[in-house]
Design a protein around this motif. Structure first.
Motif, PDB file in Angstrom:
ATOM      1  N   ILE A  10      -0.707   6.288  -4.845  1.00 20.09           N
ATOM      2  CA  ILE A  10      -0.222   5.322  -3.851  1.00 20.09           C
ATOM      3  C   ILE A  10      -1.211   4.171  -3.763  1.00 20.09           C
ATOM      4  CG2 ILE A  10       0.318   4.979  -1.408  1.00 20.09           C
ATOM      5  CD1 ILE A  10       1.194   7.926  -1.342  1.00 20.09           C
ATOM      6  N   VAL A  11      -0.715   2.968  -3.880  1.00 23.62           N
ATOM      7  CA  VAL A  11      -1.559   1.772  -3.883  1.00 23.62           C
ATOM      8  C   VAL A  11      -1.896   1.365  -2.448  1.00 23.62           C
ATOM      9  CG1 VAL A  11      -1.726  -0.657  -4.557  1.00 23.62           C
ATOM     10  CG2 VAL A  11      -0.554   0.975  -6.046  1.00 23.62           C
ATOM     11  N   GLY A  12      -3.181   1.171  -2.164  1.00 24.23           N
ATOM     12  CA  GLY A  12      -3.594   0.715  -0.842  1.00 24.23           C
ATOM     13  C   GLY A  12      -3.287   1.731   0.249  1.00 24.23           C
ATOM     14  N   GLN A  13      -2.981   1.218   1.462  1.00 24.72           N
ATOM     15  CA  GLN A  13      -2.677   2.053   2.632  1.00 24.72           C
ATOM     16  C   GLN A  13      -3.754   3.107   2.836  1.00 24.72           C
ATOM     17  OE1 GLN A  13      -0.667   0.440   4.021  1.00 24.72           O
ATOM     18  NE2 GLN A  13       1.167  -0.079   2.888  1.00 24.72           N
ATOM     19  N   ASP A  14      -5.015   2.688   2.695  1.00 30.12           N
ATOM     20  CA  ASP A  14      -6.134   3.630   2.733  1.00 30.12           C
ATOM     21  C   ASP A  14      -6.261   4.341   4.072  1.00 30.12           C
ATOM     22  OD1 ASP A  14      -6.789   2.998   0.119  1.00 30.12           O
ATOM     23  OD2 ASP A  14      -8.171   1.403   0.694  1.00 30.12           O
ATOM     24  N   GLU A  15      -6.018   3.609   5.174  1.00 26.12           N
ATOM     25  CA  GLU A  15      -6.164   4.237   6.482  1.00 26.12           C
ATOM     26  C   GLU A  15      -5.117   5.325   6.685  1.00 26.12           C
ATOM     27  OE1 GLU A  15      -7.226   2.497  10.808  1.00 26.12           O
ATOM     28  OE2 GLU A  15      -5.135   2.192  10.248  1.00 26.12           O
ATOM     29  N   MET A  16      -3.875   5.063   6.274  1.00 28.17           N
ATOM     30  CA  MET A  16      -2.827   6.071   6.409  1.00 28.17           C
ATOM     31  C   MET A  16      -3.157   7.301   5.574  1.00 28.17           C
ATOM     32  SD  MET A  16       1.274   5.846   5.588  1.00 28.17           S
ATOM     33  CE  MET A  16       1.031   5.346   3.876  1.00 28.17           C
ATOM     34  N   GLY A  36       4.551   0.622  11.306  1.00 22.34           N
ATOM     35  CA  GLY A  36       4.509  -0.367  10.249  1.00 22.34           C
ATOM     36  C   GLY A  36       5.867  -0.769   9.733  1.00 22.34           C
ATOM     37  N   ASP A  37       5.823  -1.628   8.739  1.00 28.40           N
ATOM     38  CA  ASP A  37       7.028  -2.181   8.143  1.00 28.40           C
ATOM     39  C   ASP A  37       7.788  -1.116   7.363  1.00 28.40           C
ATOM     40  OD1 ASP A  37       6.046  -4.606   9.104  1.00 28.40           O
ATOM     41  OD2 ASP A  37       5.000  -5.047   7.223  1.00 28.40           O
ATOM     42  N   ARG A  38       9.075  -1.367   7.177  1.00 28.35           N
ATOM     43  CA  ARG A  38       9.862  -0.476   6.318  1.00 28.35           C
ATOM     44  C   ARG A  38       9.419  -0.645   4.869  1.00 28.35           C
ATOM     45  NH1 ARG A  38      13.616  -3.364   9.151  1.00 28.35           N
ATOM     46  NH2 ARG A  38      14.571  -2.352  10.947  1.00 28.35           N
ATOM     47  N   GLY A  39       9.606   0.411   4.088  1.00 26.05           N
ATOM     48  CA  GLY A  39       9.332   0.327   2.664  1.00 26.05           C
ATOM     49  C   GLY A  39       7.864   0.200   2.303  1.00 26.05           C
ATOM     50  N   ARG A 200       0.981  -2.144   6.622  1.00 26.84           N
ATOM     51  CA  ARG A 200       1.593  -3.456   6.432  1.00 26.84           C
ATOM     52  C   ARG A 200       2.004  -3.623   4.971  1.00 26.84           C
ATOM     53  NH1 ARG A 200       2.071  -3.066  10.954  1.00 26.84           N
ATOM     54  NH2 ARG A 200       1.149  -4.250  12.687  1.00 26.84           N
ATOM     55  N   THR A 201       2.993  -4.462   4.747  1.00 23.53           N
ATOM     56  CA  THR A 201       3.383  -4.804   3.386  1.00 23.53           C
ATOM     57  C   THR A 201       2.211  -5.505   2.698  1.00 23.53           C
ATOM     58  OG1 THR A 201       5.664  -5.114   4.122  1.00 23.53           O
ATOM     59  CG2 THR A 201       5.049  -6.072   1.995  1.00 23.53           C
ATOM     60  N   PRO A 202       1.829  -5.067   1.493  1.00 25.84           N
ATOM     61  CA  PRO A 202       0.706  -5.713   0.807  1.00 25.84           C
ATOM     62  C   PRO A 202       0.951  -7.206   0.628  1.00 25.84           C
ATOM     63  CG  PRO A 202       1.367  -3.699  -0.331  1.00 25.84           C
ATOM     64  CD  PRO A 202       2.410  -3.962   0.695  1.00 25.84           C
ATOM     65  N   THR A 203      -0.089  -7.981   0.827  1.00 23.68           N
ATOM     66  CA  THR A 203       0.027  -9.430   0.666  1.00 23.68           C
ATOM     67  C   THR A 203      -0.574  -9.912  -0.655  1.00 23.68           C
ATOM     68  OG1 THR A 203      -2.042  -9.694   1.919  1.00 23.68           O
ATOM     69  CG2 THR A 203       0.038  -9.859   3.153  1.00 23.68           C
ATOM     70  N   ALA A 204      -1.528  -9.155  -1.197  1.00 16.91           N
ATOM     71  CA  ALA A 204      -2.153  -9.558  -2.461  1.00 16.91           C
ATOM     72  C   ALA A 204      -1.165  -9.361  -3.612  1.00 16.91           C
ATOM     73  CB  ALA A 204      -3.414  -8.739  -2.705  1.00 16.91           C
ATOM     74  N   ILE A 205      -1.004 -10.396  -4.428  1.00 16.46           N
ATOM     75  CA  ILE A 205      -0.058 -10.336  -5.545  1.00 16.46           C
ATOM     76  C   ILE A 205      -0.412  -9.199  -6.496  1.00 16.46           C
ATOM     77  CG2 ILE A 205       0.855 -11.572  -7.534  1.00 16.46           C
ATOM     78  CD1 ILE A 205       1.864 -12.553  -4.837  1.00 16.46           C
ATOM     79  N   ALA A 206      -1.719  -9.011  -6.758  1.00 18.57           N
ATOM     80  CA  ALA A 206      -2.135  -7.953  -7.683  1.00 18.57           C
ATOM     81  C   ALA A 206      -1.694  -6.582  -7.180  1.00 18.57           C
ATOM     82  CB  ALA A 206      -3.648  -7.990  -7.871  1.00 18.57           C
ATOM     83  N   ASP A 207      -1.811  -6.343  -5.861  1.00 12.67           N
ATOM     84  CA  ASP A 207      -1.385  -5.058  -5.291  1.00 12.67           C
ATOM     85  C   ASP A 207       0.119  -4.871  -5.408  1.00 12.67           C
ATOM     86  OD1 ASP A 207      -3.976  -4.426  -4.644  1.00 12.67           O
ATOM     87  OD2 ASP A 207      -3.812  -5.032  -2.543  1.00 12.67           O
ATOM     88  N   ARG A 208       0.870  -5.921  -5.132  1.00 13.26           N
ATOM     89  CA  ARG A 208       2.337  -5.823  -5.198  1.00 13.26           C
ATOM     90  C   ARG A 208       2.791  -5.551  -6.638  1.00 13.26           C
ATOM     91  NH1 ARG A 208       4.452  -8.743  -0.220  1.00 13.26           N
ATOM     92  NH2 ARG A 208       6.487  -8.802  -1.226  1.00 13.26           N
ATOM     93  N   VAL A 209       2.136  -6.202  -7.590  1.00 14.43           N
ATOM     94  CA  VAL A 209       2.475  -5.974  -8.995  1.00 14.43           C
ATOM     95  C   VAL A 209       2.152  -4.540  -9.401  1.00 14.43           C
ATOM     96  CG1 VAL A 209       1.867  -6.588 -11.365  1.00 14.43           C
ATOM     97  CG2 VAL A 209       2.240  -8.387  -9.669  1.00 14.43           C
ATOM     98  N   GLU A 210       1.010  -4.019  -8.927  1.00 14.43           N
ATOM     99  CA  GLU A 210       0.630  -2.645  -9.269  1.00 14.43           C
ATOM    100  C   GLU A 210       1.607  -1.640  -8.669  1.00 14.43           C
ATOM    101  OE1 GLU A 210      -1.447   0.210 -11.263  1.00 14.43           O
ATOM    102  OE2 GLU A 210      -1.624  -1.974 -11.424  1.00 14.43           O
ATOM    103  N   VAL A 211       2.089  -1.901  -7.445  1.00 14.25           N
ATOM    104  CA  VAL A 211       3.103  -1.036  -6.835  1.00 14.25           C
ATOM    105  C   VAL A 211       4.354  -1.011  -7.711  1.00 14.25           C
ATOM    106  CG1 VAL A 211       4.681  -0.768  -4.884  1.00 14.25           C
ATOM    107  CG2 VAL A 211       2.284  -1.317  -4.470  1.00 14.25           C
ATOM    108  N   LEU A 212       4.798  -2.175  -8.160  1.00 15.19           N
ATOM    109  CA  LEU A 212       5.987  -2.250  -9.007  1.00 15.19           C
ATOM    110  C   LEU A 212       5.798  -1.458 -10.295  1.00 15.19           C
ATOM    111  CD1 LEU A 212       6.894  -6.049  -8.632  1.00 15.19           C
ATOM    112  CD2 LEU A 212       8.037  -4.106  -7.561  1.00 15.19           C
ATOM    113  N   LYS A 213       4.641  -1.621 -10.938  1.00 10.93           N
ATOM    114  CA  LYS A 213       4.381  -0.924 -12.193  1.00 10.93           C
ATOM    115  C   LYS A 213       4.420   0.589 -12.012  1.00 10.93           C
ATOM    116  CE  LYS A 213       1.499  -4.394 -14.560  1.00 10.93           C
ATOM    117  NZ  LYS A 213       0.124  -4.675 -15.065  1.00 10.93           N
TER     118      LYS A 213
END
Length: 335
Positions: A10-16, A36-39, A200-213
């Motif tokens: 799972i990318v990010g969301q370290d506190e959760m 938090g946000d959906r999805g 929260r929904t990731p804001t960094a483009i690199a994180d969002r791309v890694e989630v997609l991959k």
């Protein structure tokens, strides 16, 4: 058997993720509320953690998931002797669930067919020794939430209805999630959760791309993707197991207890539940890290999760609860 998305992937969301890991180390912390946000991977993370944990031994044939040799099972006649292994339970409680579905009720089929007055266990029995997850808990009926929190705190479910009187163990980690924009949870209920985290929904483009991959790789070849993360998953399992064995022996020095009390007083947390949860969460983090004693660093790391949902609203201070906690921690460090 369905392959679950690896927890460590799972990318990010370290506190959760940390809050869920601490609850796995010491369920006495009192569950986790995720806002938090959906999805954003809330249910994925909980399912992944439940799937990550090794199977647990149960009394063979027991419908309540009892530990082998447990003497207070309501249906010992169902036991076949010996033990079996089962995955750590993960129960998803739907918003429309009735009280009978949650706590259990008379088994109508056996009552009509065989004339027997028997009990049909509910979702609380299925969640025993595992996780009970409620999405959009702020939309769940208040009396159901009250019931869930009472059972989660006591570890027992007592049902007295239709001439039945059943008491069975129901020890589980309660995980709730919700979007504050769709309705708030009552403060007195929110306070009963041990930890509260914000995703929260990731804001960094690199994180969002890694989630997609990673999501794409898992959807195309789940087993192969899980195999790539097997080493990291095994390492996390070992840390959880080590933490569980060590948690009761972790020392909480008096200066750390004083720091917890001072911090709770500084942010205006009501009651003593904040201090107690700070102590438990700090001890669980120390055990997870392999430390023999809780330090100020452990306490400061878990403090936002423990306290952000316990603060009184200050009309003269419009800053968020997390900022207020971090400010109080900074003042303690500077003192």
């Amino acid at each position: 058997m369905r392959t679950s998305f690896p927890f460590t992937a799972i990318v990010g969301q370290d506190e959760m993720k940390l809050a869920l890991l601490l609850s796995a180390v010491d369920p006495r912390i009192g569950g986790v509320m995720v806002f938090g946000d959906r999805g954003t991977g809330k249910s994925t993370a909980v399912r992944a953690l439940a799937a990550l944990l090794p199977p647990i031994p149960v009394a063979d044939g027991c419908i309540y998931g009892c530990v082998p040799g447990e003497s207070n099972c309501p249906a010992p006649e169902r036991h076949r002797g010996g033990k079996a292994m089962m995955p750590v339970p993960f129960v998803d409680l739907p918003l429309g669930a009735t009280e009978d579905r949650v706590v259990g009720a008379l088994d109508i089929e056996r009552a009509l067919g065989a004339g027997e007055k028997a009990f049909e266990p509910g979702l609380l029995a299925r969640a025993h020794r595992g996780f009970l997850y409620i999405d959009e808990i702020n939309l769940l009926e208040d009396h159901i939430v009250d019931l869930l929190l009472d059972v989660a705190a006591s570890g027992e479910n007592l049902v007295e209805r239709e001439g039945l009187s059943i008491r069975h163990a129901a020890r589980f980690v309660l995980i709730g999630s919700g979007n504050p924009e769709e309705g708030e949870l009552r403060p007195q209920l929110l306070d009963r959760f041990g930890l509260s985290v914000e995703v929260r929904t990731p804001t960094a483009i690199a994180d969002r791309v890694e989630v997609l991959k990673r999501c794409d790789a898992f959807e195309r070849a789940p087993a192969a993707f899980a195999a790539e993360w097997e080493k990291a998953e095994r390492a996390t399992v070992r840390r959880i197991a080590r933490g569980r064995r060590a948690v009761d022996g972790v020392i909480v020095p008096d200066p750390i207890l004083a720091r917890a009390a001072t911090l709770c007083g500084a942010v205006g947390a009501d009651g003593l539940r904040g201090e107690l949860t700070l102590m438990r969460a700090g001890r669980a983090l120390a055990a997870f890290d392999g430390a023999k004693a809780v330090t100020a660093a452990h306490l400061d790391r878990v403090a936002p999760m423990v306290l952000r949902h316990r603060l009184r609203r200050n009309p003269l201070d419009e800053t968020g609860s997390t900022v207020r906690i971090e400010r109080a921690i900074g003042e303690l460090r500077a003192a």
